[in-house]
Design a protein around this motif. Structure first.
Motif, PDB file in Angstrom:
ATOM      1  N   MET A  82       7.919   5.690  -3.972  1.00 50.94           N
ATOM      2  CA  MET A  82       7.558   5.878  -5.377  1.00 50.94           C
ATOM      3  C   MET A  82       7.659   4.537  -6.102  1.00 50.94           C
ATOM      4  O   MET A  82       8.587   3.766  -5.878  1.00 50.94           O
ATOM      5  CB  MET A  82       8.490   6.900  -6.031  1.00 50.94           C
ATOM      6  N   SER A  83       6.697   4.230  -6.955  1.00 47.64           N
ATOM      7  CA  SER A  83       6.712   2.971  -7.679  1.00 47.64           C
ATOM      8  C   SER A  83       7.740   3.004  -8.799  1.00 47.64           C
ATOM      9  O   SER A  83       8.159   4.061  -9.269  1.00 47.64           O
ATOM     10  CB  SER A  83       5.324   2.706  -8.276  1.00 47.64           C
ATOM     11  N   THR A  84       8.160   1.816  -9.223  1.00 44.99           N
ATOM     12  CA  THR A  84       9.050   1.726 -10.369  1.00 44.99           C
ATOM     13  C   THR A  84       8.237   1.922 -11.630  1.00 44.99           C
ATOM     14  O   THR A  84       7.010   1.737 -11.626  1.00 44.99           O
ATOM     15  CB  THR A  84       9.741   0.356 -10.400  1.00 44.99           C
ATOM     16  N   PRO A  85       8.863   2.267 -12.770  1.00 46.89           N
ATOM     17  CA  PRO A  85       8.112   2.519 -13.991  1.00 46.89           C
ATOM     18  C   PRO A  85       7.285   1.331 -14.461  1.00 46.89           C
ATOM     19  O   PRO A  85       6.297   1.501 -15.162  1.00 46.89           O
ATOM     20  CB  PRO A  85       9.207   2.882 -15.002  1.00 46.89           C
ATOM     21  N   THR A  86       7.687   0.076 -14.109  1.00 45.10           N
ATOM     22  CA  THR A  86       6.979  -1.097 -14.584  1.00 45.10           C
ATOM     23  C   THR A  86       5.836  -1.507 -13.661  1.00 45.10           C
ATOM     24  O   THR A  86       5.059  -2.381 -13.999  1.00 45.10           O
ATOM     25  CB  THR A  86       7.950  -2.275 -14.723  1.00 45.10           C
ATOM     26  N   THR A  87       5.739  -0.903 -12.512  1.00 43.80           N
ATOM     27  CA  THR A  87       4.676  -1.260 -11.570  1.00 43.80           C
ATOM     28  C   THR A  87       3.379  -0.564 -11.951  1.00 43.80           C
ATOM     29  O   THR A  87       3.357   0.637 -12.183  1.00 43.80           O
ATOM     30  CB  THR A  87       5.061  -0.861 -10.135  1.00 43.80           C
ATOM     31  N   ARG A  88       2.299  -1.315 -11.989  1.00 40.70           N
ATOM     32  CA  ARG A  88       0.987  -0.735 -12.252  1.00 40.70           C
ATOM     33  C   ARG A  88       0.300  -0.442 -10.927  1.00 40.70           C
ATOM     34  O   ARG A  88       0.476  -1.156  -9.948  1.00 40.70           O
ATOM     35  CB  ARG A  88       0.145  -1.680 -13.105  1.00 40.70           C
ATOM     36  N   ILE A  89      -0.503   0.614 -10.937  1.00 36.57           N
ATOM     37  CA  ILE A  89      -1.184   1.072  -9.731  1.00 36.57           C
ATOM     38  C   ILE A  89      -2.684   1.012  -9.964  1.00 36.57           C
ATOM     39  O   ILE A  89      -3.186   1.501 -10.982  1.00 36.57           O
ATOM     40  CB  ILE A  89      -0.790   2.521  -9.375  1.00 36.57           C
ATOM     41  N   ALA A  90      -3.406   0.438  -9.018  1.00 36.84           N
ATOM     42  CA  ALA A  90      -4.870   0.408  -9.086  1.00 36.84           C
ATOM     43  C   ALA A  90      -5.457   0.992  -7.811  1.00 36.84           C
ATOM     44  O   ALA A  90      -4.912   0.796  -6.723  1.00 36.84           O
ATOM     45  CB  ALA A  90      -5.374  -1.028  -9.272  1.00 36.84           C
ATOM     46  N   LEU A  91      -6.558   1.695  -7.956  1.00 36.97           N
ATOM     47  CA  LEU A  91      -7.334   2.179  -6.819  1.00 36.97           C
ATOM     48  C   LEU A  91      -8.643   1.410  -6.792  1.00 36.97           C
ATOM     49  O   LEU A  91      -9.345   1.324  -7.810  1.00 36.97           O
ATOM     50  CB  LEU A  91      -7.598   3.677  -6.939  1.00 36.97           C
ATOM     51  N   VAL A  92      -8.970   0.854  -5.622  1.00 38.78           N
ATOM     52  CA  VAL A  92     -10.198   0.085  -5.446  1.00 38.78           C
ATOM     53  C   VAL A  92     -11.047   0.755  -4.378  1.00 38.78           C
ATOM     54  O   VAL A  92     -10.595   0.917  -3.234  1.00 38.78           O
ATOM     55  CB  VAL A  92      -9.900  -1.368  -5.021  1.00 38.78           C
ATOM     56  N   THR A  93     -12.268   1.166  -4.729  1.00 35.25           N
ATOM     57  CA  THR A  93     -13.177   1.694  -3.715  1.00 35.25           C
ATOM     58  C   THR A  93     -13.967   0.530  -3.108  1.00 35.25           C
ATOM     59  O   THR A  93     -14.139  -0.520  -3.732  1.00 35.25           O
ATOM     60  CB  THR A  93     -14.143   2.732  -4.296  1.00 35.25           C
ATOM     61  N   GLY A  94     -14.438   0.732  -1.886  1.00 33.78           N
ATOM     62  CA  GLY A  94     -15.116  -0.361  -1.193  1.00 33.78           C
ATOM     63  C   GLY A  94     -14.191  -1.530  -0.954  1.00 33.78           C
ATOM     64  O   GLY A  94     -14.603  -2.699  -1.008  1.00 33.78           O
ATOM     65  N   ALA A  95     -12.920  -1.237  -0.652  1.00 36.76           N
ATOM     66  CA  ALA A  95     -11.881  -2.266  -0.597  1.00 36.76           C
ATOM     67  C   ALA A  95     -11.758  -2.952   0.748  1.00 36.76           C
ATOM     68  O   ALA A  95     -10.967  -3.868   0.903  1.00 36.76           O
ATOM     69  CB  ALA A  95     -10.523  -1.648  -0.965  1.00 36.76           C
ATOM     70  N   GLY A  96     -12.543  -2.530   1.733  1.00 35.94           N
ATOM     71  CA  GLY A  96     -12.351  -3.041   3.079  1.00 35.94           C
ATOM     72  C   GLY A  96     -12.941  -4.402   3.346  1.00 35.94           C
ATOM     73  O   GLY A  96     -12.656  -5.002   4.391  1.00 35.94           O
TER      74      GLY A  96
ATOM     75  N   GLN B 208      -7.168   5.077   2.442  1.00 40.34           N
ATOM     76  CA  GLN B 208      -7.827   6.358   2.656  1.00 40.34           C
ATOM     77  C   GLN B 208      -9.321   6.144   2.864  1.00 40.34           C
ATOM     78  O   GLN B 208      -9.970   5.408   2.117  1.00 40.34           O
ATOM     79  CB  GLN B 208      -7.633   7.284   1.459  1.00 40.34           C
ATOM     80  N   ARG B 209      -9.868   6.782   3.893  1.00 39.44           N
ATOM     81  CA  ARG B 209     -11.315   6.777   4.074  1.00 39.44           C
ATOM     82  C   ARG B 209     -11.933   7.612   2.959  1.00 39.44           C
ATOM     83  O   ARG B 209     -11.481   8.712   2.656  1.00 39.44           O
ATOM     84  CB  ARG B 209     -11.713   7.362   5.429  1.00 39.44           C
ATOM     85  N   CYS B 210     -12.991   7.072   2.346  1.00 39.82           N
ATOM     86  CA  CYS B 210     -13.606   7.778   1.227  1.00 39.82           C
ATOM     87  C   CYS B 210     -15.082   7.441   1.153  1.00 39.82           C
ATOM     88  O   CYS B 210     -15.457   6.267   1.047  1.00 39.82           O
ATOM     89  CB  CYS B 210     -12.915   7.400  -0.087  1.00 39.82           C
ATOM     90  N   ASP B 211     -15.917   8.460   1.202  1.00 38.73           N
ATOM     91  CA  ASP B 211     -17.340   8.333   0.932  1.00 38.73           C
ATOM     92  C   ASP B 211     -17.532   8.655  -0.544  1.00 38.73           C
ATOM     93  O   ASP B 211     -17.413   9.814  -0.955  1.00 38.73           O
ATOM     94  CB  ASP B 211     -18.120   9.303   1.819  1.00 38.73           C
ATOM     95  N   VAL B 212     -17.821   7.639  -1.359  1.00 42.25           N
ATOM     96  CA  VAL B 212     -17.836   7.854  -2.811  1.00 42.25           C
ATOM     97  C   VAL B 212     -18.981   8.737  -3.263  1.00 42.25           C
ATOM     98  O   VAL B 212     -18.963   9.229  -4.407  1.00 42.25           O
ATOM     99  CB  VAL B 212     -17.862   6.517  -3.582  1.00 42.25           C
ATOM    100  N   SER B 213     -19.978   8.955  -2.405  1.00 43.04           N
ATOM    101  CA  SER B 213     -21.056   9.871  -2.794  1.00 43.04           C
ATOM    102  C   SER B 213     -20.627  11.335  -2.735  1.00 43.04           C
ATOM    103  O   SER B 213     -21.320  12.217  -3.242  1.00 43.04           O
ATOM    104  CB  SER B 213     -22.281   9.668  -1.898  1.00 43.04           C
ATOM    105  N   ASP B 214     -19.449  11.585  -2.137  1.00 42.10           N
ATOM    106  CA  ASP B 214     -18.882  12.928  -2.023  1.00 42.10           C
ATOM    107  C   ASP B 214     -17.812  13.097  -3.105  1.00 42.10           C
ATOM    108  O   ASP B 214     -16.749  12.496  -3.044  1.00 42.10           O
ATOM    109  CB  ASP B 214     -18.274  13.118  -0.630  1.00 42.10           C
TER     110      ASP B 214
END
Length: 260
Positions: free
Chosen positions: A1-15, A60-66
């Motif tokens: 679990m992240s600390t309260p001050t840590t920001r989290i970002a999700l990036v698609t096409g990150a490979g 995580q594997r993710c097909d963004v069209s789905d």
């Protein structure tokens, strides 16, 4: 679990390419990263690079069209990293072909990834941000091709013009929840996508390999092709508190190629 001050970002096409550069730049900025891509083989390497910078990562594997896969990617990010603060809808593809040769299956594929993928990302992120009741940032991949149409890239350009429209509409719809929505518009970036664009232009026009790429780069005022790190530096700004008062914008970062 992240600390309260840590920001989290999700990036698609990150490979690979721009997505990888964005993930690594945000890791250096202090973010923990959720990494999503349709090609999982590159994700583990990027995750290791993020961790080498002292940050947490989740893949995580993710097909963004789905749509369901995009919502699941957001849910997994929140489950494994604690929350979500920034959603970067980076995944995209290009197609090089005359408009008169476009076929339904080609159009549906690029619309599914470049346009619907962004829409599903906006929806999933907004749902998460509202549940967290703390605002959030949505950042979309647009392009100079979202500001100007180019021959042999007409359908690609149409998807990027549409991303600009989604960005503006979503910014207006979500502002009341403290959610900002912006886009970054790169130019000619030295990635595998441009290698493929150049190859296909050579096939269609009879130009030598590298000729189309060199022609575009030759028109850049700063005199060089863009790097993924150039794009990532701007996304870093959009992800930061410095951009808190900015929303609905699709900003070109192209070294001086298209002027609006």
């Amino acid at each position: 679990m992240s600390t309260p001050t840590t920001r989290i970002a999700l990036v698609t096409g990150a490979g690979q390419g721009i997505g990888r550069a964005i993930a690594l730049r945000l890791a250096r900025d202090g973010f923990d990263l959720a990494l999503a891509d349709i090609k999982p083989e590159g994700l583990e390497q990027v995750a290791a690079e993020v961790q080498a910078l002292g940050r947490k990562s989740q893949v995580q594997r993710c097909d963004v069209s789905d749509r369901s896969q995009v919502f699941d990617a957001v849910a997994q990010a929140r489950e494994h990293l604690g929350r979500l603060d920034v959603m970067i809808n980076n995944a995209g593809i290009a197609q090089v072909a005359p408009l008169l040769d476009a076929r339904p299956e080609d159009v549906q594929r690029i619309l599914g990834i470049n346009l619907q993928g962004v829409l599903w990302g906006i929806q999933a992120a907004a749902e998460a941000f509202k549940a967290q009741q703390g605002g959030g940032k949505i950042i979309n991949a647009c392009s100079i091709a979202g500001h100007e149409g180019y021959p042999l890239l007409g359908i690609y350009c149409a998807t990027k013009f549409a991303v600009r429209a989604l960005t503006q509409a979503a910014a207006k719809e979500l502002a009341h929840a403290g959610i900002t929505v912006n886009s970054y518009c790169p130019g000619v970036v030295g990635t595998d996508m441009w290698v493929e664009i150049d190859r296909r232009m050579a096939e269609v026009t009879g130009a030598r390999l590298g000729e189309s790429y060199d022609r575009f780069v030759g028109n850049i005022a700063l005199g060089r092709a863009e790097t993924p790190d150039d794009v990532a530096a701007f996304v870093s700004y959009l992800s930061s508190p410095d951009a808190n008062y900015m929303t609905g914008q699709s900003v070109m970062i192209d070294g001086g190629l298209v002027y609006r």
